[in-house]
Motif scaffolding. Structure first.
Motif, PDB file in Angstrom:
ATOM      1  N   VAL A 233       0.872  -1.173   0.000  1.00 19.64           N
ATOM      2  CA  VAL A 233       0.000   0.000   0.000  1.00 19.64           C
ATOM      3  C   VAL A 233       0.909   1.222   0.000  1.00 19.64           C
ATOM      4  O   VAL A 233       1.805   1.333   0.840  1.00 19.64           O
ATOM      5  CB  VAL A 233      -0.914   0.014   1.239  1.00 19.64           C
ATOM      6  N   ASP A 234       0.697   2.126  -0.939  1.00 20.67           N
ATOM      7  CA  ASP A 234       1.586   3.272  -1.128  1.00 20.67           C
ATOM      8  C   ASP A 234       1.329   4.336  -0.073  1.00 20.67           C
ATOM      9  O   ASP A 234       0.341   5.067  -0.139  1.00 20.67           O
ATOM     10  CB  ASP A 234       1.402   3.844  -2.532  1.00 20.67           C
ATOM     11  N   SER A 235       2.216   4.459   0.879  1.00 30.37           N
ATOM     12  CA  SER A 235       2.064   5.446   1.946  1.00 30.37           C
ATOM     13  C   SER A 235       2.369   6.863   1.477  1.00 30.37           C
ATOM     14  O   SER A 235       1.957   7.834   2.113  1.00 30.37           O
ATOM     15  CB  SER A 235       2.993   5.105   3.117  1.00 30.37           C
ATOM     16  N   ALA A 236       3.093   6.995   0.365  1.00 32.03           N
ATOM     17  CA  ALA A 236       3.459   8.319  -0.131  1.00 32.03           C
ATOM     18  C   ALA A 236       2.351   8.961  -0.961  1.00 32.03           C
ATOM     19  O   ALA A 236       2.402  10.153  -1.253  1.00 32.03           O
ATOM     20  CB  ALA A 236       4.739   8.222  -0.962  1.00 32.03           C
ATOM     21  N   ASP A 237       1.358   8.186  -1.334  1.00 29.35           N
ATOM     22  CA  ASP A 237       0.272   8.660  -2.206  1.00 29.35           C
ATOM     23  C   ASP A 237      -0.989   8.878  -1.370  1.00 29.35           C
ATOM     24  O   ASP A 237      -1.455   7.960  -0.698  1.00 29.35           O
ATOM     25  CB  ASP A 237       0.019   7.626  -3.304  1.00 29.35           C
ATOM     26  N   GLN A 238      -1.529  10.079  -1.410  1.00 25.22           N
ATOM     27  CA  GLN A 238      -2.743  10.372  -0.663  1.00 25.22           C
ATOM     28  C   GLN A 238      -3.958   9.640  -1.237  1.00 25.22           C
ATOM     29  O   GLN A 238      -4.945   9.416  -0.536  1.00 25.22           O
ATOM     30  CB  GLN A 238      -3.015  11.883  -0.656  1.00 25.22           C
ATOM     31  N   GLU A 239      -3.884   9.277  -2.494  1.00 19.97           N
ATOM     32  CA  GLU A 239      -5.001   8.554  -3.111  1.00 19.97           C
ATOM     33  C   GLU A 239      -5.097   7.148  -2.525  1.00 19.97           C
ATOM     34  O   GLU A 239      -4.085   6.467  -2.314  1.00 19.97           O
ATOM     35  CB  GLU A 239      -4.806   8.464  -4.618  1.00 19.97           C
ATOM     36  N   VAL A 240      -6.306   6.710  -2.275  1.00 23.48           N
ATOM     37  CA  VAL A 240      -6.539   5.353  -1.759  1.00 23.48           C
ATOM     38  C   VAL A 240      -6.638   4.408  -2.951  1.00 23.48           C
ATOM     39  O   VAL A 240      -7.599   4.462  -3.723  1.00 23.48           O
ATOM     40  CB  VAL A 240      -7.820   5.292  -0.912  1.00 23.48           C
ATOM     41  N   GLU A 241      -5.648   3.551  -3.131  1.00 22.52           N
ATOM     42  CA  GLU A 241      -5.669   2.637  -4.257  1.00 22.52           C
ATOM     43  C   GLU A 241      -6.763   1.589  -4.058  1.00 22.52           C
ATOM     44  O   GLU A 241      -7.163   1.283  -2.930  1.00 22.52           O
ATOM     45  CB  GLU A 241      -4.320   1.964  -4.471  1.00 22.52           C
ATOM     46  N   SER A 242      -7.218   1.051  -5.142  1.00 17.58           N
ATOM     47  CA  SER A 242      -8.287   0.061  -5.082  1.00 17.58           C
ATOM     48  C   SER A 242      -7.776  -1.257  -4.530  1.00 17.58           C
ATOM     49  O   SER A 242      -6.562  -1.544  -4.549  1.00 17.58           O
ATOM     50  CB  SER A 242      -8.872  -0.172  -6.474  1.00 17.58           C
ATOM     51  N   THR A 243      -8.690  -2.073  -4.067  1.00 17.12           N
ATOM     52  CA  THR A 243      -8.326  -3.417  -3.616  1.00 17.12           C
ATOM     53  C   THR A 243      -7.679  -4.202  -4.750  1.00 17.12           C
ATOM     54  O   THR A 243      -6.720  -4.955  -4.532  1.00 17.12           O
ATOM     55  CB  THR A 243      -9.578  -4.152  -3.117  1.00 17.12           C
ATOM     56  N   ALA A 244      -8.168  -4.020  -5.964  1.00 16.30           N
ATOM     57  CA  ALA A 244      -7.623  -4.754  -7.111  1.00 16.30           C
ATOM     58  C   ALA A 244      -6.156  -4.416  -7.348  1.00 16.30           C
ATOM     59  O   ALA A 244      -5.344  -5.296  -7.681  1.00 16.30           O
ATOM     60  CB  ALA A 244      -8.438  -4.446  -8.367  1.00 16.30           C
ATOM     61  N   GLY A 277      -8.551   8.597   5.045  1.00 16.37           N
ATOM     62  CA  GLY A 277      -7.692   7.998   4.029  1.00 16.37           C
ATOM     63  C   GLY A 277      -6.880   6.843   4.571  1.00 16.37           C
ATOM     64  O   GLY A 277      -6.744   5.797   3.926  1.00 16.37           O
ATOM     65  N   ALA A 278      -6.323   7.016   5.767  1.00 11.60           N
ATOM     66  CA  ALA A 278      -5.530   5.948   6.380  1.00 11.60           C
ATOM     67  C   ALA A 278      -6.389   4.714   6.625  1.00 11.60           C
ATOM     68  O   ALA A 278      -5.966   3.575   6.366  1.00 11.60           O
ATOM     69  CB  ALA A 278      -4.914   6.443   7.688  1.00 11.60           C
ATOM     70  N   TYR A 279      -7.593   4.942   7.140  1.00 12.53           N
ATOM     71  CA  TYR A 279      -8.484   3.810   7.425  1.00 12.53           C
ATOM     72  C   TYR A 279      -8.827   3.059   6.144  1.00 12.53           C
ATOM     73  O   TYR A 279      -8.791   1.812   6.109  1.00 12.53           O
ATOM     74  CB  TYR A 279      -9.770   4.294   8.099  1.00 12.53           C
ATOM     75  N   LYS A 280      -9.131   3.791   5.087  1.00 12.39           N
ATOM     76  CA  LYS A 280      -9.494   3.144   3.819  1.00 12.39           C
ATOM     77  C   LYS A 280      -8.316   2.349   3.254  1.00 12.39           C
ATOM     78  O   LYS A 280      -8.495   1.254   2.698  1.00 12.39           O
ATOM     79  CB  LYS A 280      -9.950   4.193   2.804  1.00 12.39           C
ATOM     80  N   LYS A 281      -7.119   2.859   3.393  1.00 10.91           N
ATOM     81  CA  LYS A 281      -5.951   2.126   2.907  1.00 10.91           C
ATOM     82  C   LYS A 281      -5.798   0.799   3.661  1.00 10.91           C
ATOM     83  O   LYS A 281      -5.520  -0.242   3.060  1.00 10.91           O
ATOM     84  CB  LYS A 281      -4.686   2.984   3.040  1.00 10.91           C
ATOM     85  N   LEU A 282      -5.982   0.833   4.979  1.00  9.76           N
ATOM     86  CA  LEU A 282      -5.895  -0.404   5.754  1.00  9.76           C
ATOM     87  C   LEU A 282      -7.044  -1.350   5.416  1.00  9.76           C
ATOM     88  O   LEU A 282      -6.851  -2.569   5.312  1.00  9.76           O
ATOM     89  CB  LEU A 282      -5.901  -0.091   7.249  1.00  9.76           C
ATOM     90  N   HIS A 284      -8.669  -1.599   2.585  1.00 14.97           N
ATOM     91  CA  HIS A 284      -8.430  -2.205   1.276  1.00 14.97           C
ATOM     92  C   HIS A 284      -7.313  -3.237   1.341  1.00 14.97           C
ATOM     93  O   HIS A 284      -7.350  -4.248   0.630  1.00 14.97           O
ATOM     94  CB  HIS A 284      -8.093  -1.120   0.249  1.00 14.97           C
ATOM     95  N   LEU A 285      -6.319  -2.991   2.189  1.00 15.26           N
ATOM     96  CA  LEU A 285      -5.256  -3.979   2.397  1.00 15.26           C
ATOM     97  C   LEU A 285      -5.834  -5.285   2.922  1.00 15.26           C
ATOM     98  O   LEU A 285      -5.497  -6.376   2.429  1.00 15.26           O
ATOM     99  CB  LEU A 285      -4.224  -3.438   3.382  1.00 15.26           C
ATOM    100  N   VAL A 286      -6.709  -5.201   3.903  1.00 12.27           N
ATOM    101  CA  VAL A 286      -7.315  -6.398   4.491  1.00 12.27           C
ATOM    102  C   VAL A 286      -8.173  -7.127   3.464  1.00 12.27           C
ATOM    103  O   VAL A 286      -8.113  -8.361   3.355  1.00 12.27           O
ATOM    104  CB  VAL A 286      -8.140  -6.019   5.733  1.00 12.27           C
ATOM    105  N   LEU A 287      -8.953  -6.394   2.697  1.00 12.02           N
ATOM    106  CA  LEU A 287      -9.785  -7.019   1.655  1.00 12.02           C
ATOM    107  C   LEU A 287      -8.911  -7.719   0.616  1.00 12.02           C
ATOM    108  O   LEU A 287      -9.237  -8.820   0.160  1.00 12.02           O
ATOM    109  CB  LEU A 287     -10.663  -5.965   0.995  1.00 12.02           C
ATOM    110  N   ALA A 288      -7.807  -7.077   0.241  1.00  9.93           N
ATOM    111  CA  ALA A 288      -6.901  -7.682  -0.736  1.00  9.93           C
ATOM    112  C   ALA A 288      -6.274  -8.959  -0.181  1.00  9.93           C
ATOM    113  O   ALA A 288      -6.147  -9.963  -0.900  1.00  9.93           O
ATOM    114  CB  ALA A 288      -5.820  -6.685  -1.128  1.00  9.93           C
TER     115      ALA A 288
END
Length: 296
Positions: A233-244, A277-282, A284-288
């Motif tokens: 999961v890219d910590s440097a990017d504010q955008e929340v990447e998709s689970t895919a 944003g942080a929550y969504k990144k985590l 999506h990580l769990v879903l992936a």
């Protein structure tokens, strides 16, 4: 360690979300720590942290060490008179069975401080004393029951540090631990991987989302039985990447390393993100991770 393959964890920090009220008067960090721990548990992270919500990674330790004032080394370094990070970790352990204890590594800590004393001629003389001070804190965390003890050493990939001195310092901390040890190194590791693989730790944690070249570097290396903390999961990017997108990164790692040695986490801490944003990144990580496990 969690028994399932591809356990999820974090590298460290979480956004410090403050709040008012009586609790904040008695312990200003408590509301932020509550939020960080609750969010990690709610997102489904297997091995959480206490969120490191108090100070930056240098001040987190240095503020409590005899011989340091502010960012300056003013005398000989000695271990702190009491545990530094243990209270936050104990709180996390009261909420969740698997917690990662995290300490700033001695070499990164040394390079974040200014020498204002004749006691040390240079940072290489300072690093061993910092290592002995950190070893005491590591023992506190190990005895408390952390699942993993992680040392943060982002300086090691920059070419600035003496890696032999750094390795000896890490050995001081990890040699008597009763829990698995991990070392997190940020950035591109192409120029230092041969040296880093010699460090006496059980897990090496790297960036792979923001530094995909690291996958190629490690694919050509003998891991010497170590597990890999796989930053996907890219910590440097504010955008929340998709689970895919995260699934695709994990799959590439599985093809090279196999799922048995991989722990999944963000590239680095999420302190600079919004809470949402942080929550969504985590999340999506769990879903992936779940999707990858099902496919396996």
């Amino acid at each position: 360690m969690p028994e399932q393959i591809l356990p999820t964890t974090v590298v460290g920090s979480y956004p410090a979300v403050g709040s008012g009220g009586l609790r904040a008067l008695f312990d200003p960090l408590k509301p932020a720590r509550d939020t960080a721990v609750s969010d990690q548990i709610s997102a489904g992270i297997d091995i959480i942290s206490d969120g490191q919500v108090g100070r930056d990674m240098i001040a987190l330790v240095a503020d409590f060490l005899p011989g340091v004032k502010g960012q300056n080394v003013t005398g000989q370094i000695h271990p702190a008179g009491k545990p530094i990070t243990l209270p936050g970790v104990k709180y996390a352990l009261s909420r969740h069975p698997a917690v990662k204890g995290i300490l700033t590594g001695p070499t990164t800590l040394a390079h974040g401080l200014a020498l204002k004393t004749p006691v040390y001629r240079d940072r290489n003389e300072l690093i061993p004393d910092l290592a002995h001070a950190l070893a005491q804190e590591a023992r506190y965390l190990s005895d408390a029951g952390v699942t993993i003890l992680q040392l943060d050493e982002p300086i090691l990939s920059t070419g600035t540090a003496d890696l032999t001195v750094a390795r000896e310092a890490v050995s001081v901390i990890t040699k008597n631990l009763t829990v698995p040890s991990c070392m997190h190194v940020c950035g591109n590791i192409r120029g230092c991987i041969d040296d880093i693989l010699r460090f006496p730790v059980d897990i090496l944690d790297f960036e792979f989302a923001n530094n995909p070249d690291n996958v190629d570097v490690l694919s050509r290396s003998d891991l010497k039985g170590k597990k890999i903390g796989f930053g996907c999961v890219d910590s440097a990017d504010q955008e929340v990447e998709s689970t895919a997108v995260i699934v695709d990164r994990i799959t590439k790692g599985i093809d090279i390393f196999g799922p048995e040695i991989m722990l999944l986490d963000p590239d680095c801490g999420l302190r600079m993100h919004s809470r949402e944003g942080a929550y969504k990144k985590l999340e999506h990580l769990v879903l992936a991770a779940h999707q990858c496990r099902e496919e396996l």
